[in-house]
Design a protein around this motif. Structure first.
Motif, mmCIF file in Angstrom:
data_model
loop_
_atom_site.group_PDB
_atom_site.id
_atom_site.type_symbol
_atom_site.label_atom_id
_atom_site.label_comp_id
_atom_site.label_asym_id
_atom_site.label_seq_id
_atom_site.Cartn_x
_atom_site.Cartn_y
_atom_site.Cartn_z
ATOM 1 N N THR A 87 11.531 84.883 48.733
ATOM 2 C CA THR A 87 10.645 84.789 47.971
ATOM 3 C C THR A 87 10.520 83.063 48.162
ATOM 4 O OG1 THR A 87 11.525 86.250 46.593
ATOM 5 C CG2 THR A 87 9.825 84.794 45.342
ATOM 6 N N HIS B 127 7.195 84.368 50.198
ATOM 7 C CA HIS B 127 6.426 84.974 49.515
ATOM 8 C C HIS B 127 5.858 84.568 49.282
ATOM 9 C CE1 HIS B 127 5.107 89.045 48.239
ATOM 10 N NE2 HIS B 127 5.398 88.080 47.086
ATOM 11 N N PRO C 168 -0.399 87.687 54.823
ATOM 12 C CA PRO C 168 0.854 88.573 54.551
ATOM 13 C C PRO C 168 1.298 88.554 56.384
ATOM 14 C CG PRO C 168 -1.112 88.943 52.989
ATOM 15 C CD PRO C 168 -1.490 88.210 53.986
ATOM 16 N N TYR D 43 2.920 94.272 56.000
ATOM 17 C CA TYR D 43 4.142 92.692 54.574
ATOM 18 C C TYR D 43 4.475 93.227 54.218
ATOM 19 C CZ TYR D 43 5.997 89.061 52.188
ATOM 20 O OH TYR D 43 6.725 88.002 51.572
ATOM 21 N N GLU D 44 3.409 93.621 52.538
ATOM 22 C CA GLU D 44 4.172 94.585 51.591
ATOM 23 C C GLU D 44 5.288 95.788 51.181
ATOM 24 O OE1 GLU D 44 3.467 93.169 48.177
ATOM 25 O OE2 GLU D 44 2.824 91.656 49.242
ATOM 26 N N THR D 45 4.609 96.775 52.255
ATOM 27 C CA THR D 45 5.365 97.757 52.583
ATOM 28 C C THR D 45 6.870 97.359 52.829
ATOM 29 O OG1 THR D 45 3.502 99.457 53.221
ATOM 30 C CG2 THR D 45 6.091 100.383 54.482
ATOM 31 N N ARG E 12 8.532 94.572 52.446
ATOM 32 C CA ARG E 12 9.146 93.830 51.192
ATOM 33 C C ARG E 12 9.442 95.121 49.964
ATOM 34 N NH1 ARG E 12 7.506 90.599 47.290
ATOM 35 N NH2 ARG E 12 9.056 89.668 47.137
ATOM 36 N N ASP E 13 8.132 95.824 49.799
ATOM 37 C CA ASP E 13 8.978 96.931 49.124
ATOM 38 C C ASP E 13 10.506 98.155 49.477
ATOM 39 O OD1 ASP E 13 6.669 96.287 47.210
ATOM 40 O OD2 ASP E 13 4.836 97.977 47.689
#
Length: 127
Positions: free
Chosen positions: A9, A13, A19, A48-50, A52-53
């Motif tokens: 992070t 992040h 991303p 990228y968000e997927t 991280r989730d």
């Protein structure tokens, strides 16, 4: 894993990188279960968000992190009888204690069980 997530992070992040660049930095840092969790995701901005989730869901749970630390503590032992061996054990214990503090878990919560357990693993003349 908590330490890894905090570093990720702080370094990646919250950076100004796009991303897709963040995802490029993330992938080579992962191994084992973490890498398997995101296998198959194409290198795209949306993924990228997927990723991280998915990683947060799989590894970001406090109970799982605590359990992992406790498992490692249960497996600790003194490998020899030299001063260096005892310092190595001490350093490993301190690493887990600092991690517990980061997770807002106090010595009162884990010490009642882990202290006698770890003491029982020491040679009798050291206890």
């Amino acid at each position: 894993m908590a330490d890894f997530c905090e570093k990720l992070t702080a370094i990646v992040h919250i950076s100004e990188l796009p991303p897709i660049s963040k995802f490029t930095y993330l992938q080579p840092l992962l191994k084992g279960e973490a890498l398997a969790a995101i296998n198959g995701l194409a290198l795209t901005e949306a993924n990228y968000e997927t990723a991280r989730d998915l990683l947060q869901q799989c590894f970001g749970r406090k109970k799982r992190i605590v359990f992992s630390h406790i498992q490692e503590l249960l497996n600790l032992s003194v490998s020899g009888k030299t001063t260096a061996d005892f310092w190595m054990l001490y350093d490993k214990l301190q690493t887990h204690i600092r991690s517990f503090k980061t997770l807002n878990i106090t010595g009162a919560e884990y010490g009642v069980i882990l202290t006698p357990l770890e003491l029982s693993r020491l040679p009798e003349n050291i206890r």
